[in-house]
Design a protein around this motif. Structure first.
Motif, mmCIF file in Angstrom:
data_model
loop_
_atom_site.group_PDB
_atom_site.id
_atom_site.type_symbol
_atom_site.label_atom_id
_atom_site.label_comp_id
_atom_site.label_asym_id
_atom_site.label_seq_id
_atom_site.Cartn_x
_atom_site.Cartn_y
_atom_site.Cartn_z
ATOM 1 N N THR A 155 -7.723 -13.148 7.158
ATOM 2 C CA THR A 155 -8.034 -11.760 6.841
ATOM 3 C C THR A 155 -7.569 -10.797 7.928
ATOM 4 O O THR A 155 -7.551 -11.142 9.116
ATOM 5 C CB THR A 155 -9.541 -11.567 6.602
ATOM 6 O OG1 THR A 155 -9.790 -10.224 6.211
ATOM 7 C CG2 THR A 155 -10.338 -11.879 7.851
ATOM 8 N N LEU A 167 -8.713 -7.409 7.178
ATOM 9 C CA LEU A 167 -9.390 -6.270 6.564
ATOM 10 C C LEU A 167 -10.238 -5.459 7.534
ATOM 11 O O LEU A 167 -10.531 -4.292 7.277
ATOM 12 C CB LEU A 167 -10.266 -6.764 5.410
ATOM 13 C CG LEU A 167 -9.507 -7.418 4.244
ATOM 14 C CD1 LEU A 167 -10.479 -8.078 3.276
ATOM 15 C CD2 LEU A 167 -8.632 -6.402 3.534
ATOM 16 N N VAL A 223 0.518 -2.826 8.168
ATOM 17 C CA VAL A 223 -0.549 -3.805 7.927
ATOM 18 C C VAL A 223 -0.684 -4.697 9.161
ATOM 19 O O VAL A 223 0.316 -5.200 9.674
ATOM 20 C CB VAL A 223 -0.221 -4.662 6.684
ATOM 21 C CG1 VAL A 223 -1.250 -5.768 6.499
ATOM 22 C CG2 VAL A 223 -0.151 -3.786 5.444
ATOM 23 N N GLY A 282 -8.940 -10.037 0.067
ATOM 24 C CA GLY A 282 -8.365 -9.063 -0.844
ATOM 25 C C GLY A 282 -7.225 -8.305 -0.178
ATOM 26 O O GLY A 282 -6.900 -8.526 0.996
ATOM 27 N N ARG A 283 -6.644 -7.401 -0.927
ATOM 28 C CA ARG A 283 -5.490 -6.641 -0.434
ATOM 29 C C ARG A 283 -5.917 -5.626 0.625
ATOM 30 O O ARG A 283 -6.897 -4.904 0.459
ATOM 31 C CB ARG A 283 -4.801 -5.922 -1.590
ATOM 32 C CG ARG A 283 -3.500 -5.212 -1.185
ATOM 33 C CD ARG A 283 -2.923 -4.461 -2.356
ATOM 34 N NE ARG A 283 -2.606 -5.352 -3.467
ATOM 35 C CZ ARG A 283 -1.456 -6.034 -3.554
ATOM 36 N NH1 ARG A 283 -0.553 -5.938 -2.596
ATOM 37 N NH2 ARG A 283 -1.240 -6.823 -4.594
ATOM 38 N N TYR A 284 -5.155 -5.556 1.709
ATOM 39 C CA TYR A 284 -5.385 -4.563 2.757
ATOM 40 C C TYR A 284 -4.857 -3.213 2.296
ATOM 41 O O TYR A 284 -3.730 -3.102 1.797
ATOM 42 C CB TYR A 284 -4.671 -4.985 4.041
ATOM 43 C CG TYR A 284 -4.912 -4.068 5.217
ATOM 44 C CD1 TYR A 284 -5.901 -4.350 6.154
ATOM 45 C CD2 TYR A 284 -4.149 -2.911 5.409
ATOM 46 C CE1 TYR A 284 -6.132 -3.518 7.232
ATOM 47 C CE2 TYR A 284 -4.376 -2.065 6.478
ATOM 48 C CZ TYR A 284 -5.366 -2.377 7.394
ATOM 49 O OH TYR A 284 -5.595 -1.542 8.460
ATOM 50 N N LEU A 285 -5.674 -2.166 2.469
ATOM 51 C CA LEU A 285 -5.252 -0.812 2.168
ATOM 52 C C LEU A 285 -5.522 0.080 3.373
ATOM 53 O O LEU A 285 -6.597 -0.011 3.981
ATOM 54 C CB LEU A 285 -6.010 -0.259 0.960
ATOM 55 C CG LEU A 285 -5.745 -0.924 -0.388
ATOM 56 C CD1 LEU A 285 -6.678 -0.346 -1.443
ATOM 57 C CD2 LEU A 285 -4.293 -0.750 -0.810
ATOM 58 N N ASN A 301 -11.668 -0.738 4.320
ATOM 59 C CA ASN A 301 -11.575 -1.893 3.412
ATOM 60 C C ASN A 301 -12.939 -2.543 3.162
ATOM 61 O O ASN A 301 -13.038 -3.772 3.043
ATOM 62 C CB ASN A 301 -10.599 -2.946 3.970
ATOM 63 C CG ASN A 301 -9.158 -2.484 3.923
ATOM 64 O OD1 ASN A 301 -8.614 -2.214 2.855
ATOM 65 N ND2 ASN A 301 -8.530 -2.391 5.079
ATOM 66 N N PRO A 358 -13.547 -5.092 -0.199
ATOM 67 C CA PRO A 358 -12.876 -6.392 -0.104
ATOM 68 C C PRO A 358 -13.315 -7.200 1.114
ATOM 69 O O PRO A 358 -13.366 -8.435 1.051
ATOM 70 C CB PRO A 358 -11.388 -6.038 -0.046
ATOM 71 C CG PRO A 358 -11.321 -4.598 0.271
ATOM 72 C CD PRO A 358 -12.575 -3.976 -0.248
ATOM 73 N N HIS A 361 -14.980 -10.888 0.830
ATOM 74 C CA HIS A 361 -14.463 -12.017 1.598
ATOM 75 C C HIS A 361 -15.577 -12.669 2.409
ATOM 76 O O HIS A 361 -15.659 -13.899 2.510
ATOM 77 C CB HIS A 361 -13.334 -11.559 2.522
ATOM 78 C CG HIS A 361 -12.667 -12.662 3.254
ATOM 79 N ND1 HIS A 361 -12.920 -12.926 4.583
ATOM 80 C CD2 HIS A 361 -11.755 -13.579 2.850
ATOM 81 C CE1 HIS A 361 -12.187 -13.965 4.959
ATOM 82 N NE2 HIS A 361 -11.475 -14.377 3.937
#
Length: 303
Positions: A9, A11, A21, A54-57, A70, A73, A77
């Motif tokens: 992860t 996040l 990222v 989950g997806r990093y934003l 984040n 997510p 996690h």
């Protein structure tokens, strides 16, 4: 038996640049490529799989006040990591979580609390106290820099009391080791925790003495969880982290410290190595060597 869990992860970290990222999600596979998993498996460890994030934003400027980067997510996690950890602990194994960023401490704490292990201590080995929280900063929201505060219940309930399980660790059974002398929250954590040992003190006294101080401080705990942020290493040894700094341990010192503490740990997590900052794989090899030797007896004397 040691059970290896990959938790790739990122996040809990801020982006290294706008729209970028963090690379910590690549750490488990970079360390696998450097031979870390093979070295443990050859000694009888088990590969317990991967807990994917989950997806990093990059949600700066969009998330509401009082919410972490984040957040949803990251908490999803944490719950899934908690489930995996409880399954491993239920088999009588010693989990070694290869991450990933420091937000992994939420999942680890949640697992131990949910398993009814409320007297487990925390050994927080980190180059920073990671004690930013709403009571001392208006810049909260990056969980990887706030994980110690989250772990002992000094943060927003969404993070520090997930599913009503917080505080995950009692401050009176928590030790921090490794921050630098100029850490902005050092004076705040000293009176709160069972023991606080900056890197400079550990190096002056030696790793065996520092480990003895940890064990003495946690004598009333039923074992402890071992958190390792590899930025406890000096920047000259491990620059492949998001916040490298001078004044840290060298490779031999960290290996020796882990050899002293790993046997009494119920499990451990390794965080913040960033392979994007190690394109030739040099520091992955260094870290794999430290972990393979330092954690080889993880959980062997945990009661």
């Amino acid at each position: 038996m040691i059970a290896l869990i990959s938790a790739p992860t990122n996040l809990g970290l801020r982006p290294p640049a706008r729209g970028a990222v963090p690379g910590t999600a690549k750490a488990p596979e970079a360390l696998r490529e450097a031979g870390l998993f093979d070295r443990f498996l050859e000694r009888g460890a088990r590969d317990a799989g991967v807990v994917l994030p989950g997806r990093y934003l990059d949600d700066d400027g969009r998330r509401a006040p009082g919410r972490a980067r984040n957040e949803q997510p990251m908490l999803d996690h944490a719950r899934r990591l908690s489930d995996r950890l409880r399954a491993v602990l239920g088999r009588g194994e010693s989990p070694l979580v290869v991450g990933g960023d420091c937000s992994l401490l939420i999942g680890a704490g949640h697992a131990l609390a949910a398993a009814g292990r409320g007297r487990i201590g925390l050994v927080h080995i980190d180059g920073h106290t990671d004690f930013r929280h709403p009571g001392n900063s208006d810049a909260c929201g990056t969980a990887a820099g706030e994980d110690l505060a989250i772990a002992i219940g000094r943060h927003w309930p969404a993070l520090a009391d997930l599913d009503g399980r917080g505080p995950y660790f009692d401050a009176a059974r928590t030790v921090h080791l490794g921050c630098r002398d100029d850490d902005e929250h050092l004076d705040e954590v000293r009176p709160l925790l069972a023991e606080t040992i900056p890197a400079s003190e550990a190096m002056r006294s030696g790793m065996a003495d520092a480990a003895a101080r940890v064990r003495t401080a946690l004598a009333g705990a039923d074992g402890y969880w071992l958190h390792l942020d590899v930025d406890v290493l000096d920047a000259s040894v491990m620059p492949a982290v998001d916040s490298p700094s001078p004044g840290g341990l060298d490779a031999g010192q960290l290996t020796g410290l882990l050899r002293e503490l790993a046997p009494g740990a119920v499990g451990a997590q390794v965080t913040v190595f960033d392979p994007d900052l190690d394109p030739e794989g040099r520091y992955a090899l260094t870290l794999a060597g430290i972990l393979a030797e330092g954690l080889r007896d993880l959980g062997s004397r945990a009661g």
